[in-house]
Each structure stands twice: as structure tokens, then as C-alpha cells.
Design a protein around this motif. Structure first.
Motif, PDB file in Angstrom:
ATOM      1  N   ASN A   1      -9.374  -6.997  -2.986  1.00  0.00           N
ATOM      2  CA  ASN A   1      -8.540  -5.818  -3.157  1.00  0.00           C
ATOM      3  C   ASN A   1      -7.053  -6.163  -3.202  1.00  0.00           C
ATOM      4  O   ASN A   1      -6.325  -5.679  -4.069  1.00  0.00           O
ATOM      5  N   ALA A   2      -6.589  -7.006  -2.295  1.00  0.00           N
ATOM      6  CA  ALA A   2      -5.178  -7.375  -2.255  1.00  0.00           C
ATOM      7  C   ALA A   2      -4.773  -8.130  -3.521  1.00  0.00           C
ATOM      8  O   ALA A   2      -3.693  -7.894  -4.069  1.00  0.00           O
TER       9      ALA A   2
ATOM     10  N   ASP B   1      -4.498  -5.646  -6.374  1.00  0.00           N
ATOM     11  CA  ASP B   1      -3.276  -4.854  -6.253  1.00  0.00           C
ATOM     12  C   ASP B   1      -2.074  -5.661  -6.719  1.00  0.00           C
ATOM     13  O   ASP B   1      -1.211  -5.159  -7.441  1.00  0.00           O
ATOM     14  N   GLN B   2      -2.008  -6.924  -6.313  1.00  0.00           N
ATOM     15  CA  GLN B   2      -0.908  -7.791  -6.729  1.00  0.00           C
ATOM     16  C   GLN B   2      -0.901  -7.948  -8.246  1.00  0.00           C
ATOM     17  O   GLN B   2       0.148  -7.893  -8.879  1.00  0.00           O
TER      18      GLN B   2
ATOM     19  N   LYS C   1      -2.006  -5.832 -10.410  1.00  0.00           N
ATOM     20  CA  LYS C   1      -1.562  -4.556 -10.973  1.00  0.00           C
ATOM     21  C   LYS C   1      -0.038  -4.501 -11.044  1.00  0.00           C
ATOM     22  O   LYS C   1       0.530  -4.122 -12.072  1.00  0.00           O
ATOM     23  N   TYR C   2       0.636  -4.887  -9.963  1.00  0.00           N
ATOM     24  CA  TYR C   2       2.096  -4.853  -9.936  1.00  0.00           C
ATOM     25  C   TYR C   2       2.692  -5.887 -10.886  1.00  0.00           C
ATOM     26  O   TYR C   2       3.687  -5.621 -11.557  1.00  0.00           O
TER      27      TYR C   2
ATOM     28  N   GLN D   1       5.959   1.127  -5.539  1.00  0.00           N
ATOM     29  CA  GLN D   1       5.454   0.181  -4.548  1.00  0.00           C
ATOM     30  C   GLN D   1       4.587   0.839  -3.491  1.00  0.00           C
ATOM     31  O   GLN D   1       3.831   0.168  -2.808  1.00  0.00           O
TER      32      GLN D   1
ATOM     33  N   GLY E   1       2.147   2.636  -4.125  1.00  0.00           N
ATOM     34  CA  GLY E   1       0.790   2.671  -4.661  1.00  0.00           C
ATOM     35  C   GLY E   1       0.392   3.986  -5.293  1.00  0.00           C
ATOM     36  O   GLY E   1      -0.643   4.083  -5.932  1.00  0.00           O
TER      37      GLY E   1
END
Length: 72
Positions: free
Chosen positions: A13-14, A17-18, A20-21, A33, A35
Motif C-alpha cells: 500500500n505505501a 501511494d508513493q 501515485k504521487y 498530500q 490523499g
């Protein structure tokens, strides 16, 4: 309707997410930031998601090509 958005590996998951950014930044799309993407245009969300998918497929192809070369 069933939720099919469960990760097979929850620890990823982390990293997702990274990713995605990173993709949003590369595309010049301001992703908050915190989310919350509720103010994100659908078109921009599609660009981000499409590029994430493209990158994940590329990573998988490289991984498969690397493992195929070591099986001999």
C-alpha cells in the motif's frame, strides 16, 4: 456491489501511494498530500491511473524477463 480493490499484498500500500504521487508529479498534476482526490478532475485521475498501470506492467515485464534469464 463487491469491493474488488483489495491488495493481494497489503504491505504494498505505501509503495503504491508513493507511486501515485510520483506519477502525478511527473504529469504535472497537483495531487493533494492529504490523499483526498475529490477535487481531482476525472481526466487527471485517469491519466494518473493509466500511467501507474503502465509502469506496473513494465516492472512486471522486467521482472519476468530477469527471472526467465536466470532459469537456465
Amino acid at each position: 456491489m463487491a469491493n474488488n480493490n483489495q491488495l493481494v499484498v497489503p504491505q504494498a500500500n505505501a509503495a503504491l501511494d508513493q507511486l501515485k504521487y510520483e506519477v502525478a508529479q511527473e504529469l504535472g498534476i497537483a495531487f493533494p498530500q492529504d490523499g483526498y482526490g475529490g477535487n481531482l478532475l476525472t481526466k487527471d485521475a485517469g491519466y494518473i491511473g493509466g500511467n501507474i498501470t503502465r509502469r506496473l506492467v513494465q516492472i512486471a515485464e522486467q521482472s519476468l524477463a530477469g527471472s526467465a534469464g536466470t532459469s537456465r
